[in-house]
Scaffold this motif. Structure first.
Motif, PDB file in Angstrom:
ATOM      1  N   ARG A  24       0.807  -1.214   0.000  1.00  0.00           N
ATOM      2  CA  ARG A  24       0.000   0.000   0.000  1.00  0.00           C
ATOM      3  C   ARG A  24       0.843   1.268   0.000  1.00  0.00           C
ATOM      4  O   ARG A  24       0.339   2.354   0.310  1.00  0.00           O
ATOM      5  N   VAL A  25       2.115   1.165  -0.365  1.00  0.00           N
ATOM      6  CA  VAL A  25       2.946   2.356  -0.505  1.00  0.00           C
ATOM      7  C   VAL A  25       3.309   2.527  -1.979  1.00  0.00           C
ATOM      8  O   VAL A  25       3.400   1.549  -2.728  1.00  0.00           O
ATOM      9  N   PHE A  26       3.521   3.795  -2.373  1.00  0.00           N
ATOM     10  CA  PHE A  26       3.722   4.118  -3.781  1.00  0.00           C
ATOM     11  C   PHE A  26       5.071   4.806  -3.960  1.00  0.00           C
ATOM     12  O   PHE A  26       5.284   5.901  -3.432  1.00  0.00           O
ATOM     13  N   PRO A  27       6.012   4.189  -4.690  1.00  0.00           N
ATOM     14  CA  PRO A  27       7.300   4.849  -4.944  1.00  0.00           C
ATOM     15  C   PRO A  27       7.099   6.178  -5.661  1.00  0.00           C
ATOM     16  O   PRO A  27       6.268   6.295  -6.571  1.00  0.00           O
ATOM     17  N   LEU A  28       7.849   7.188  -5.237  1.00  0.00           N
ATOM     18  CA  LEU A  28       7.713   8.531  -5.801  1.00  0.00           C
ATOM     19  C   LEU A  28       8.683   8.729  -6.961  1.00  0.00           C
ATOM     20  O   LEU A  28       9.841   8.307  -6.878  1.00  0.00           O
ATOM     21  N   PRO A  29       8.259   9.402  -8.020  1.00  0.00           N
ATOM     22  CA  PRO A  29       9.188   9.743  -9.103  1.00  0.00           C
ATOM     23  C   PRO A  29      10.162  10.818  -8.638  1.00  0.00           C
ATOM     24  O   PRO A  29       9.846  11.637  -7.758  1.00  0.00           O
TER      25      PRO A  29
END
Length: 327
Positions: A108-113
């Motif tokens: 449920r975590v999203f890697p950031l660009p």
């Protein structure tokens, strides 16, 4: 381990927020430990602090660690986690985010660009994901559509105006002052209405040649919902996604009958409940926020311990950009 958090031991006003040390449990299967670098402040946090369980959050046992969104760096991974790895910058929507450290499921975590800063992601992730489902999935905007957005100069309004404009829709916003009218126009709105000096339903009908808006995005609630029914087109949709002025409460369904009006009261968690949908929504949101043509100002940057001040400023409705807390 111990970490510093903002928590409440009883529902109530901003003075109930406490800065305390808190024990985190060991990482379980599939979990990651995140060192937060920017924590978002949202109206949903105020609903929970006040104990408004008609809002987006159900009752929890006390004490409650506040917050529902942050970005940070993965510091440690639990058993069975291959991605994200330690050192990855991530954003997440989840509980206990008013904290120096938070434990989250890795899924449920999203890697950031790289193109997206911690502050912008921290300030706009929840708003961005909300805007994404509102304008791309719940009522897809595009050329030939006219949208009315209440509180157009607030944190959500500024995103909706820009995203709707990029999708080709005509955007009309309501605001509470002439200064906010100028802000709304600078952020993509074709027209702005000062509801303190004009009757907004009449003005919307004038601007749409008597047809009404195709969709109304209402994050205000009690004071705007009923009049909104007077300026929506036949078979249009009124989306009550927030209640800054109070809950809408009961209303007569017959008010919808003459124009076959569609009314919905959505919440973000339903639109990102599926992990694959959430990842796709996050990718679209990050791409939008990282677009150099999109304006993403940050209103205030406060230390985590000053969360009560952040809540008071948000409740005053004087803010025109997101507030973030720094652990």
């Amino acid at each position: 381990m111990k970490t510093n958090v903002i928590l409440i031991r009883a529902h109530g006003g901003a003075d109930n927020l406490r800065y305390e040390e808190f024990d985190l449990p060991p990482l379980a299967e599939g979990e990651v430990l995140i060192r937060n670098t920017a924590c978002g402040v949202n109206y949903a946090d105020i609903y929970e602090r006040e104990g408004d369980h008609g809002g987006p959050h159900s009752a929890k046992p006390m004490p409650i660690v506040m917050g529902h969104m942050a970005v940070g760096i993965v510091e440690e991974t639990g058993p069975g986690v291959s991605t994200p790895s330690a050192g990855t910058r991530v954003g997440y929507i989840g509980p206990n985010s008013y904290a120096a450290h938070t434990i989250m499921p890795a899924a449920r975590v999203f890697p950031l660009p790289d193109a997206l800063s911690d502050d912008v992601a921290g300030g706009y992730l929840l708003r961005g994901l909300t805007a994404e489902y509102l304008v791309r999935r719940l009522y897809p905007l595009g050329p030939g559509k006219t949208a009315l957005v209440h509180a157009a100069a607030g944190g959500m309004g500024l995103l909706l105006g820009q995203w709707g404009r990029k999708l080709g829709a005509r955007m009309i916003g309501t605001v509470g002052s002439d200064d906010k009218m100028r802000i709304a126009r600078d952020f993509g709105y074709d027209a702005a209405i000062n509801y303190t000096t004009e009757d907004f339903p009449d003005r919307v009908m004038e601007l749409t040649d008597g047809t009404g808006a195709d969709v109304i995005y209402d994050g205000v609630g009690k004071s705007t919902f009923r009049p909104s029914l007077d300026c929506i087109r036949p078979r249009g949709m009124v989306i009550s996604y927030g209640t800054a002025s109070g809950n809408v409460g009961e209303f007569d369904l017959q008010l919808l009958h003459s124009k076959s009006i569609i009314v919905t009261r959505p919440t973000l968690r339903s639109w990102i409940a599926d992990a694959e949908e959430a990842r796709a929504a996050a990718q679209a949101t990050f791409a939008f926020l990282a677009d150099p043509e999109v304006q993403t100002p940050i209103g205030e940057v406060l230390p985590l311990k000053d969360a009560a001040d952040a809540h008071r400023r948000l409740e005053s409705r004087a803010t025109t950009a997101p507030i973030i807390l720094k652990p």
